[in-house]
Design a protein around this motif. Sequence first.
Motif, PDB file in Angstrom:
ATOM      1  N   LEU A   8       0.824  -1.212   0.000  1.00 27.69           N
ATOM      2  CA  LEU A   8       0.000   0.000   0.000  1.00 27.69           C
ATOM      3  C   LEU A   8       0.859   1.262   0.000  1.00 27.69           C
ATOM      4  O   LEU A   8       0.543   2.229  -0.679  1.00 27.69           O
ATOM      5  CB  LEU A   8      -0.939   0.007   1.203  1.00 27.69           C
ATOM      6  N   ALA A   9       1.967   1.249   0.740  1.00 29.18           N
ATOM      7  CA  ALA A   9       2.832   2.426   0.822  1.00 29.18           C
ATOM      8  C   ALA A   9       3.490   2.742  -0.513  1.00 29.18           C
ATOM      9  O   ALA A   9       3.864   3.886  -0.768  1.00 29.18           O
ATOM     10  CB  ALA A   9       3.901   2.211   1.892  1.00 29.18           C
ATOM     11  N   ALA A  10       3.638   1.745  -1.367  1.00 29.83           N
ATOM     12  CA  ALA A  10       4.266   1.957  -2.673  1.00 29.83           C
ATOM     13  C   ALA A  10       3.378   2.779  -3.604  1.00 29.83           C
ATOM     14  O   ALA A  10       3.847   3.248  -4.642  1.00 29.83           O
ATOM     15  CB  ALA A  10       4.593   0.613  -3.315  1.00 29.83           C
ATOM     16  N   LEU A  11       2.113   2.937  -3.255  1.00 29.59           N
ATOM     17  CA  LEU A  11       1.171   3.694  -4.074  1.00 29.59           C
ATOM     18  C   LEU A  11       0.607   4.860  -3.265  1.00 29.59           C
ATOM     19  O   LEU A  11      -0.401   4.728  -2.581  1.00 29.59           O
ATOM     20  CB  LEU A  11       0.017   2.795  -4.532  1.00 29.59           C
ATOM     21  N   PRO A  12       1.245   6.015  -3.338  1.00 29.13           N
ATOM     22  CA  PRO A  12       0.775   7.155  -2.547  1.00 29.13           C
ATOM     23  C   PRO A  12      -0.685   7.517  -2.815  1.00 29.13           C
ATOM     24  O   PRO A  12      -1.396   7.951  -1.911  1.00 29.13           O
ATOM     25  CB  PRO A  12       1.705   8.294  -2.972  1.00 29.13           C
ATOM     26  N   TYR A  13      -1.160   7.321  -4.050  1.00 33.58           N
ATOM     27  CA  TYR A  13      -2.554   7.665  -4.335  1.00 33.58           C
ATOM     28  C   TYR A  13      -3.504   6.717  -3.612  1.00 33.58           C
ATOM     29  O   TYR A  13      -4.577   7.129  -3.176  1.00 33.58           O
ATOM     30  CB  TYR A  13      -2.814   7.679  -5.839  1.00 33.58           C
ATOM     31  N   ALA A  14      -3.109   5.460  -3.441  1.00 36.42           N
ATOM     32  CA  ALA A  14      -3.930   4.522  -2.681  1.00 36.42           C
ATOM     33  C   ALA A  14      -4.049   5.000  -1.236  1.00 36.42           C
ATOM     34  O   ALA A  14      -5.123   4.933  -0.636  1.00 36.42           O
ATOM     35  CB  ALA A  14      -3.341   3.124  -2.744  1.00 36.42           C
ATOM     36  N   ALA A  15      -2.954   5.510  -0.689  1.00 38.39           N
ATOM     37  CA  ALA A  15      -2.978   6.039   0.676  1.00 38.39           C
ATOM     38  C   ALA A  15      -3.863   7.280   0.743  1.00 38.39           C
ATOM     39  O   ALA A  15      -4.633   7.456   1.694  1.00 38.39           O
ATOM     40  CB  ALA A  15      -1.564   6.356   1.141  1.00 38.39           C
ATOM     41  N   TYR A  16      -3.768   8.144  -0.256  1.00 35.85           N
ATOM     42  CA  TYR A  16      -4.602   9.350  -0.299  1.00 35.85           C
ATOM     43  C   TYR A  16      -6.086   8.990  -0.308  1.00 35.85           C
ATOM     44  O   TYR A  16      -6.890   9.604   0.402  1.00 35.85           O
ATOM     45  CB  TYR A  16      -4.253  10.187  -1.525  1.00 35.85           C
ATOM     46  N   LEU A  17      -6.445   7.984  -1.100  1.00 37.88           N
ATOM     47  CA  LEU A  17      -7.837   7.552  -1.165  1.00 37.88           C
ATOM     48  C   LEU A  17      -8.282   6.899   0.139  1.00 37.88           C
ATOM     49  O   LEU A  17      -9.457   6.916   0.471  1.00 37.88           O
ATOM     50  CB  LEU A  17      -8.046   6.563  -2.313  1.00 37.88           C
ATOM     51  N   VAL A  49     -13.811   5.743  -7.972  1.00 34.67           N
ATOM     52  CA  VAL A  49     -14.064   4.322  -8.241  1.00 34.67           C
ATOM     53  C   VAL A  49     -12.992   3.780  -9.182  1.00 34.67           C
ATOM     54  O   VAL A  49     -12.415   2.710  -8.944  1.00 34.67           O
ATOM     55  CB  VAL A  49     -15.481   4.114  -8.816  1.00 34.67           C
ATOM     56  N   ALA A  50     -12.689   4.508 -10.243  1.00 32.40           N
ATOM     57  CA  ALA A  50     -11.676   4.076 -11.207  1.00 32.40           C
ATOM     58  C   ALA A  50     -10.311   3.940 -10.546  1.00 32.40           C
ATOM     59  O   ALA A  50      -9.594   2.950 -10.759  1.00 32.40           O
ATOM     60  CB  ALA A  50     -11.605   5.061 -12.372  1.00 32.40           C
ATOM     61  N   ALA A  51      -9.935   4.926  -9.755  1.00 25.00           N
ATOM     62  CA  ALA A  51      -8.636   4.887  -9.086  1.00 25.00           C
ATOM     63  C   ALA A  51      -8.558   3.726  -8.103  1.00 25.00           C
ATOM     64  O   ALA A  51      -7.524   3.057  -8.005  1.00 25.00           O
ATOM     65  CB  ALA A  51      -8.382   6.206  -8.372  1.00 25.00           C
ATOM     66  N   ALA A  57      -5.598  -3.409  -8.350  1.00 28.42           N
ATOM     67  CA  ALA A  57      -4.832  -4.281  -9.248  1.00 28.42           C
ATOM     68  C   ALA A  57      -3.337  -4.135  -9.004  1.00 28.42           C
ATOM     69  O   ALA A  57      -2.600  -5.130  -8.928  1.00 28.42           O
ATOM     70  CB  ALA A  57      -5.171  -3.965 -10.701  1.00 28.42           C
ATOM     71  N   LEU A  58      -2.865  -2.905  -8.875  1.00 33.85           N
ATOM     72  CA  LEU A  58      -1.431  -2.658  -8.653  1.00 33.85           C
ATOM     73  C   LEU A  58      -0.959  -3.227  -7.318  1.00 33.85           C
ATOM     74  O   LEU A  58       0.115  -3.826  -7.233  1.00 33.85           O
ATOM     75  CB  LEU A  58      -1.142  -1.163  -8.744  1.00 33.85           C
ATOM     76  N   VAL A  59      -1.749  -3.053  -6.267  1.00 32.25           N
ATOM     77  CA  VAL A  59      -1.391  -3.594  -4.953  1.00 32.25           C
ATOM     78  C   VAL A  59      -1.345  -5.114  -5.016  1.00 32.25           C
ATOM     79  O   VAL A  59      -0.412  -5.747  -4.510  1.00 32.25           O
ATOM     80  CB  VAL A  59      -2.382  -3.109  -3.867  1.00 32.25           C
ATOM     81  N   TRP A  60      -2.342  -5.717  -5.648  1.00 34.43           N
ATOM     82  CA  TRP A  60      -2.368  -7.181  -5.757  1.00 34.43           C
ATOM     83  C   TRP A  60      -1.129  -7.682  -6.506  1.00 34.43           C
ATOM     84  O   TRP A  60      -0.474  -8.637  -6.068  1.00 34.43           O
ATOM     85  CB  TRP A  60      -3.652  -7.632  -6.473  1.00 34.43           C
ATOM     86  N   LEU A  61      -0.818  -7.051  -7.632  1.00 34.28           N
ATOM     87  CA  LEU A  61       0.347  -7.473  -8.412  1.00 34.28           C
ATOM     88  C   LEU A  61       1.641  -7.301  -7.628  1.00 34.28           C
ATOM     89  O   LEU A  61       2.525  -8.166  -7.676  1.00 34.28           O
ATOM     90  CB  LEU A  61       0.424  -6.694  -9.727  1.00 34.28           C
TER      91      LEU A  61
END
Length: 128
Positions: A8-17, A49-51, A57-61
């Motif tokens: 999760l930390a690798a994707l700052p936008y995921a954290a923002y959401l 929703v799109a993000a 998908a990115l976190v899973w991969l």
Amino acid sequence: MSERDAALAALPYAAYLGLRMDDSGALWLPFRADLVGNYHIGALHGGVVAAALECAALVWLRRETAAAPRTIDFTIDYLRPAVSRDLHLTVTPIRVGRAVATVRVEAWQTDPERPVAAGHGNFGLNGG
């Protein structure tokens, strides 16, 4: 830092959401009023929703392949309004190769059999 937290930390936008993952790997986006795009019906913004779909998908991969995936393309189908409640995300790998992975993600709220949106994407993996 746990594997889950690192993904999760690798994707700052995921954290923002506010994207969350439990120990089993289940992903969800807790509802927040600032994520609403249509105040008349209390629906989440389509971009949120799109993000969430793409980030899932990115976190899973990242967790499954230990790669730093990059999006090649990502298509979204909006199926019904995502109303003011948590958004759950189910990731299904279609094919994970050495260079490219194809993944489907469904977003649902109260019933996994009634998704509110679905995403289908191709992602480049390290070395690809």
